[in-house]
Scaffold this active site. Structure first.
Site, short mmCIF file in Angstrom:
data_model
loop_
_atom_site.label_atom_id
_atom_site.label_comp_id
_atom_site.label_asym_id
_atom_site.label_seq_id
_atom_site.Cartn_x
_atom_site.Cartn_y
_atom_site.Cartn_z
N TYR A 100 -10.82 -2.63 1.13
CA TYR A 100 -9.43 -3.10 1.09
C TYR A 100 -9.19 -3.94 2.34
O TYR A 100 -9.02 -3.41 3.43
CB TYR A 100 -8.52 -1.88 1.03
CG TYR A 100 -7.05 -2.12 0.84
CD1 TYR A 100 -6.50 -3.39 0.77
CD2 TYR A 100 -6.18 -1.03 0.73
CE1 TYR A 100 -5.14 -3.59 0.60
CE2 TYR A 100 -4.82 -1.22 0.55
CZ TYR A 100 -4.31 -2.49 0.49
OH TYR A 100 -2.95 -2.68 0.33
N LYS A 145 -10.94 -5.91 -2.23
CA LYS A 145 -9.54 -6.25 -2.51
C LYS A 145 -9.07 -7.16 -1.38
O LYS A 145 -8.97 -6.74 -0.23
CB LYS A 145 -8.70 -4.98 -2.58
CG LYS A 145 -7.21 -5.20 -2.72
CD LYS A 145 -6.46 -3.86 -2.67
CE LYS A 145 -4.95 -4.06 -2.72
NZ LYS A 145 -4.23 -2.78 -2.64
#
Length: 300
Positions: free
Chosen positions: A145, A173
Protein backbone atom coordinates in the site's frame (compact mmCIF):
# COMPACT_ATOMS: atom_id res chain seq x y z
CA UNK A 1 -4.56 -7.28 -21.88
CA UNK A 2 -7.95 -7.86 -23.51
CA UNK A 3 -11.11 -7.35 -21.46
CA UNK A 4 -11.71 -11.11 -21.53
CA UNK A 5 -8.16 -11.75 -20.39
CA UNK A 6 -8.52 -9.14 -17.66
CA UNK A 7 -11.73 -10.76 -16.41
CA UNK A 8 -10.02 -14.15 -16.30
CA UNK A 9 -7.06 -12.69 -14.40
CA UNK A 10 -9.32 -10.94 -11.94
CA UNK A 11 -11.11 -14.21 -11.22
CA UNK A 12 -7.88 -16.02 -10.29
CA UNK A 13 -5.34 -13.48 -9.02
CA UNK A 14 -5.31 -11.79 -5.60
CA UNK A 15 -5.76 -8.03 -5.27
CA UNK A 16 -7.62 -7.60 -8.56
CA UNK A 17 -10.98 -6.13 -9.54
CA UNK A 18 -12.96 -3.78 -7.32
CA UNK A 19 -11.78 -3.96 -3.71
CA UNK A 20 -14.04 -2.31 -1.14
CA UNK A 21 -12.64 -0.86 2.09
CA UNK A 22 -15.43 -0.54 4.67
CA UNK A 23 -15.38 1.69 7.70
CA UNK A 24 -15.33 -0.03 11.08
CA UNK A 25 -18.73 0.98 12.53
CA UNK A 26 -18.86 2.08 16.15
CA UNK A 27 -21.75 1.95 18.58
CA UNK A 28 -22.14 3.87 21.84
CA UNK A 29 -18.99 4.53 23.86
CA UNK A 30 -16.81 3.76 20.81
CA UNK A 31 -17.61 0.03 21.00
CA UNK A 32 -17.39 -2.06 17.86
CA UNK A 33 -20.67 -2.62 16.03
CA UNK A 34 -19.90 -5.94 14.39
CA UNK A 35 -23.46 -6.41 13.13
CA UNK A 36 -23.23 -3.14 11.18
CA UNK A 37 -19.83 -4.18 9.82
CA UNK A 38 -21.26 -7.52 8.74
CA UNK A 39 -24.07 -5.81 6.85
CA UNK A 40 -21.61 -3.49 5.08
CA UNK A 41 -19.47 -6.41 3.97
CA UNK A 42 -22.45 -8.53 2.95
CA UNK A 43 -24.02 -5.67 0.96
CA UNK A 44 -20.75 -5.03 -0.87
CA UNK A 45 -20.27 -8.70 -1.75
CA UNK A 46 -23.87 -9.06 -2.91
CA UNK A 47 -23.46 -5.97 -5.10
CA UNK A 48 -20.56 -7.66 -6.88
CA UNK A 49 -17.30 -6.28 -5.48
CA UNK A 50 -14.33 -8.56 -6.05
CA UNK A 51 -12.96 -8.41 -2.53
CA UNK A 52 -13.06 -6.62 0.82
CA UNK A 53 -10.23 -5.06 2.82
CA UNK A 54 -10.71 -4.30 6.52
CA UNK A 55 -8.70 -2.23 9.00
CA UNK A 56 -6.97 -0.07 6.39
CA UNK A 57 -7.26 3.74 6.25
CA UNK A 58 -11.03 3.70 5.71
CA UNK A 59 -11.40 1.14 8.49
CA UNK A 60 -9.16 3.19 10.82
CA UNK A 61 -7.12 0.13 11.73
CA UNK A 62 -4.70 2.10 13.92
CA UNK A 63 -7.54 2.73 16.41
CA UNK A 64 -8.10 -0.86 17.55
CA UNK A 65 -6.24 -3.17 19.89
CA UNK A 66 -5.38 -6.76 19.02
CA UNK A 67 -8.56 -8.25 20.47
CA UNK A 68 -10.74 -5.75 18.62
CA UNK A 69 -8.87 -6.34 15.37
CA UNK A 70 -9.48 -10.06 15.73
CA UNK A 71 -13.21 -9.46 16.20
CA UNK A 72 -13.32 -7.24 13.12
CA UNK A 73 -11.53 -9.77 10.92
CA UNK A 74 -13.65 -12.71 12.09
CA UNK A 75 -16.92 -10.79 11.63
CA UNK A 76 -15.88 -9.66 8.16
CA UNK A 77 -14.73 -13.18 7.28
CA UNK A 78 -18.14 -14.60 8.16
CA UNK A 79 -19.98 -11.88 6.25
CA UNK A 80 -17.76 -12.11 3.16
CA UNK A 81 -18.48 -15.80 2.63
CA UNK A 82 -16.46 -17.06 -0.32
CA UNK A 83 -15.39 -13.57 -1.41
CA UNK A 84 -11.73 -12.67 -0.83
CA UNK A 85 -11.08 -10.92 2.47
CA UNK A 86 -7.85 -9.00 2.96
CA UNK A 87 -6.60 -7.36 6.14
CA UNK A 88 -4.43 -4.26 6.51
CA UNK A 89 -1.61 -4.99 8.94
CA UNK A 90 0.30 -1.70 9.09
CA UNK A 91 1.90 -0.64 12.38
CA UNK A 92 4.89 1.45 13.50
CA UNK A 93 7.13 -1.55 14.23
CA UNK A 94 8.02 -4.72 12.36
CA UNK A 95 7.11 -6.81 15.40
CA UNK A 96 3.60 -5.34 15.44
CA UNK A 97 3.15 -5.81 11.71
CA UNK A 98 4.16 -9.47 11.91
CA UNK A 99 1.83 -9.98 14.88
CA UNK A 100 -1.05 -8.44 12.92
CA UNK A 101 -0.24 -10.62 9.90
CA UNK A 102 -0.23 -13.85 11.89
CA UNK A 103 -3.46 -12.93 13.66
CA UNK A 104 -5.13 -12.12 10.34
CA UNK A 105 -4.03 -15.46 8.91
CA UNK A 106 -5.45 -17.34 11.92
CA UNK A 107 -8.74 -15.45 11.58
CA UNK A 108 -9.20 -16.53 7.97
CA UNK A 109 -7.79 -13.69 5.87
CA UNK A 110 -6.97 -14.38 2.23
CA UNK A 111 -4.37 -11.65 1.89
CA UNK A 112 -2.52 -8.85 3.66
CA UNK A 113 -2.25 -5.15 2.84
CA UNK A 114 0.78 -3.27 4.16
CA UNK A 115 1.62 0.43 4.17
CA UNK A 116 5.12 0.81 5.65
CA UNK A 117 5.46 3.72 8.03
CA UNK A 118 7.36 4.93 11.08
CA UNK A 119 7.95 8.27 12.79
CA UNK A 120 10.40 9.25 10.05
CA UNK A 121 10.24 8.33 6.37
CA UNK A 122 11.68 4.90 5.68
CA UNK A 123 14.23 4.06 2.97
CA UNK A 124 14.31 1.15 0.52
CA UNK A 125 16.39 -1.31 2.60
CA UNK A 126 14.14 -0.75 5.63
CA UNK A 127 10.99 -1.24 3.59
CA UNK A 128 12.41 -4.35 1.96
CA UNK A 129 13.32 -5.75 5.37
CA UNK A 130 9.79 -5.15 6.63
CA UNK A 131 8.19 -6.88 3.64
CA UNK A 132 10.57 -9.83 3.96
CA UNK A 133 9.78 -10.19 7.66
CA UNK A 134 6.06 -10.44 6.89
CA UNK A 135 6.65 -12.86 4.03
CA UNK A 136 8.84 -15.05 6.25
CA UNK A 137 6.12 -15.17 8.90
CA UNK A 138 3.05 -15.72 6.73
CA UNK A 139 2.36 -17.43 3.41
CA UNK A 140 -0.54 -15.09 2.61
CA UNK A 141 -0.14 -12.92 -0.50
CA UNK A 142 0.83 -9.35 0.26
CA UNK A 143 -0.28 -6.07 -1.32
CA UNK A 144 2.05 -3.09 -0.94
CA UNK A 145 0.00 0.00 0.00
CA UNK A 146 1.95 3.00 -1.30
CA UNK A 147 1.00 6.22 0.53
CA UNK A 148 3.76 8.75 -0.19
CA UNK A 149 1.85 11.82 1.02
CA UNK A 150 1.16 10.21 4.38
CA UNK A 151 4.34 8.18 4.95
CA UNK A 152 6.99 10.18 3.12
CA UNK A 153 7.99 7.02 1.25
CA UNK A 154 7.27 6.37 -2.45
CA UNK A 155 7.94 2.86 -3.68
CA UNK A 156 10.00 2.47 -6.84
CA UNK A 157 9.34 0.02 -9.70
CA UNK A 158 12.79 -1.43 -9.11
CA UNK A 159 12.02 -2.38 -5.51
CA UNK A 160 8.71 -3.94 -6.55
CA UNK A 161 10.55 -6.15 -9.04
CA UNK A 162 12.96 -7.27 -6.33
CA UNK A 163 10.23 -7.97 -3.78
CA UNK A 164 8.00 -9.77 -6.26
CA UNK A 165 10.86 -12.15 -7.04
CA UNK A 166 11.84 -12.86 -3.43
CA UNK A 167 8.72 -12.50 -1.24
CA UNK A 168 4.96 -13.08 -1.22
CA UNK A 169 4.30 -9.64 -2.76
CA UNK A 170 1.46 -10.02 -5.28
CA UNK A 171 -0.09 -6.58 -5.48
CA UNK A 172 0.58 -2.86 -5.21
CA UNK A 173 -1.91 -0.13 -4.38
CA UNK A 174 -0.73 3.20 -5.77
CA UNK A 175 -2.35 6.66 -5.82
CA UNK A 176 -4.17 7.30 -9.08
CA UNK A 177 -3.12 10.96 -8.83
CA UNK A 178 -0.76 13.07 -6.74
CA UNK A 179 0.05 16.80 -6.95
CA UNK A 180 3.56 15.89 -8.09
CA UNK A 181 2.35 12.98 -10.22
CA UNK A 182 -1.07 13.80 -11.67
CA UNK A 183 -1.25 10.70 -13.87
CA UNK A 184 -1.36 7.10 -12.74
CA UNK A 185 1.85 5.16 -13.36
CA UNK A 186 0.31 1.77 -14.07
CA UNK A 187 2.71 0.83 -16.86
CA UNK A 188 5.76 1.89 -14.82
CA UNK A 189 4.75 -0.45 -11.99
CA UNK A 190 4.02 -3.44 -14.21
CA UNK A 191 5.87 -6.39 -12.66
CA UNK A 192 5.35 -10.05 -13.41
CA UNK A 193 3.02 -11.62 -10.86
CA UNK A 194 2.01 -8.29 -9.27
CA UNK A 195 -1.44 -6.76 -9.71
CA UNK A 196 -1.26 -2.98 -10.12
CA UNK A 197 -4.14 -1.29 -8.32
CA UNK A 198 -5.10 2.36 -7.94
CA UNK A 199 -6.69 4.36 -5.12
CA UNK A 200 -8.29 7.78 -4.75
CA UNK A 201 -12.03 8.02 -5.28
CA UNK A 202 -12.04 11.38 -7.06
CA UNK A 203 -9.63 10.05 -9.68
CA UNK A 204 -11.23 6.60 -9.90
CA UNK A 205 -14.70 8.04 -10.48
CA UNK A 206 -13.18 10.50 -12.95
CA UNK A 207 -10.81 9.35 -15.66
CA UNK A 208 -8.30 7.08 -13.90
CA UNK A 209 -7.31 3.99 -15.91
CA UNK A 210 -8.94 0.66 -15.14
CA UNK A 211 -5.65 -0.96 -14.01
CA UNK A 212 -5.83 -4.44 -12.48
CA UNK A 213 -7.71 -3.17 -9.45
CA UNK A 214 -9.41 -0.23 -7.84
CA UNK A 215 -9.03 0.08 -4.06
CA UNK A 216 -11.74 2.29 -2.56
CA UNK A 217 -13.48 3.11 0.69
CA UNK A 218 -16.46 4.64 -1.10
CA UNK A 219 -17.23 1.34 -2.82
CA UNK A 220 -18.17 -0.13 0.55
CA UNK A 221 -20.85 2.55 1.02
CA UNK A 222 -22.13 2.78 -2.56
CA UNK A 223 -21.22 -0.66 -3.91
CA UNK A 224 -23.89 -0.97 -6.58
CA UNK A 225 -22.86 2.30 -8.23
CA UNK A 226 -19.16 1.50 -8.02
CA UNK A 227 -19.58 -1.99 -9.45
CA UNK A 228 -21.61 -0.56 -12.32
CA UNK A 229 -18.96 2.10 -12.95
CA UNK A 230 -16.06 -0.35 -13.14
CA UNK A 231 -18.01 -2.78 -15.31
CA UNK A 232 -19.07 -0.06 -17.73
CA UNK A 233 -15.48 1.22 -17.90
CA UNK A 234 -14.24 -2.32 -18.59
CA UNK A 235 -16.83 -2.74 -21.32
CA UNK A 236 -15.82 0.54 -22.95
CA UNK A 237 -19.25 2.12 -22.57
CA UNK A 238 -18.92 5.75 -23.73
CA UNK A 239 -20.06 8.65 -21.59
CA UNK A 240 -20.89 8.77 -17.88
CA UNK A 241 -24.18 7.42 -16.57
CA UNK A 242 -26.29 9.30 -14.03
CA UNK A 243 -24.99 6.93 -11.34
CA UNK A 244 -21.37 7.56 -12.34
CA UNK A 245 -21.88 11.32 -12.30
CA UNK A 246 -23.44 11.10 -8.84
CA UNK A 247 -20.61 8.90 -7.58
CA UNK A 248 -18.01 11.41 -8.79
CA UNK A 249 -19.89 14.24 -7.07
CA UNK A 250 -20.00 12.19 -3.88
CA UNK A 251 -16.26 11.47 -4.08
CA UNK A 252 -15.51 15.17 -4.48
CA UNK A 253 -17.67 16.03 -1.45
CA UNK A 254 -15.95 13.42 0.71
CA UNK A 255 -12.59 14.61 -0.57
CA UNK A 256 -12.90 18.11 0.88
CA UNK A 257 -13.57 16.77 4.39
CA UNK A 258 -11.44 14.86 6.87
CA UNK A 259 -11.23 11.39 5.32
CA UNK A 260 -12.26 8.84 7.96
CA UNK A 261 -14.70 11.22 9.64
CA UNK A 262 -16.33 11.94 6.28
CA UNK A 263 -16.88 8.25 5.57
CA UNK A 264 -18.52 7.74 8.97
CA UNK A 265 -20.78 10.75 8.44
CA UNK A 266 -21.67 9.55 4.95
CA UNK A 267 -22.37 6.07 6.28
CA UNK A 268 -24.92 7.45 8.73
CA UNK A 269 -26.64 9.39 5.95
CA UNK A 270 -26.84 6.18 3.94
CA UNK A 271 -28.47 4.30 6.81
CA UNK A 272 -25.44 2.60 8.36
CA UNK A 273 -25.50 2.49 12.14
CA UNK A 274 -22.27 4.10 13.36
CA UNK A 275 -20.96 6.92 15.48
CA UNK A 276 -17.95 9.07 14.56
CA UNK A 277 -14.53 7.41 14.37
CA UNK A 278 -12.28 7.29 17.40
CA UNK A 279 -10.09 10.24 18.22
CA UNK A 280 -7.99 12.04 17.32
CA UNK A 281 -10.43 12.21 14.38
CA UNK A 282 -13.14 14.80 15.02
CA UNK A 283 -16.74 14.44 13.84
CA UNK A 284 -17.64 16.19 10.59
CA UNK A 285 -19.08 19.66 11.41
CA UNK A 286 -22.66 20.52 10.52
CA UNK A 287 -21.80 22.28 7.27
CA UNK A 288 -19.87 19.23 6.12
CA UNK A 289 -22.78 16.95 6.95
CA UNK A 290 -25.06 19.28 5.00
CA UNK A 291 -22.72 19.07 2.01
CA UNK A 292 -22.83 15.27 2.08
CA UNK A 293 -26.59 15.21 2.63
CA UNK A 294 -27.12 17.39 -0.42
CA UNK A 295 -25.28 14.89 -2.60
CA UNK A 296 -26.94 11.86 -1.00
CA UNK A 297 -30.36 13.41 -1.65
CA UNK A 298 -29.53 13.55 -5.36
CA UNK A 299 -28.76 9.84 -5.57
CA UNK A 300 -30.29 8.51 -8.81
Amino acid sequence: MTQGGRAQAEASAPFTGLLAYPITPLADADALDLDALGRLVDDAVRAGVDGVVVLASSGDGRAFDDAERDQVVRAAREAAGAAPLHVAVSAPSTRQVVRHALAAERAGADGLVLAPFAYAPLVDPEVAGLVRAVADASDLPLCFYNKPLQTGYDVTPELLVELAATTTLRGVKDPAALPSRPDARVDELRTEGVAVGLSGDVALTGDAPLADAWHTGLAALAPAEYVALRRSRAAGVPGPTAEATWLHELARAVGVLRPVSALHALARLLGVRTGPPRGPWLPVPDDGVALLRGVVDRRP
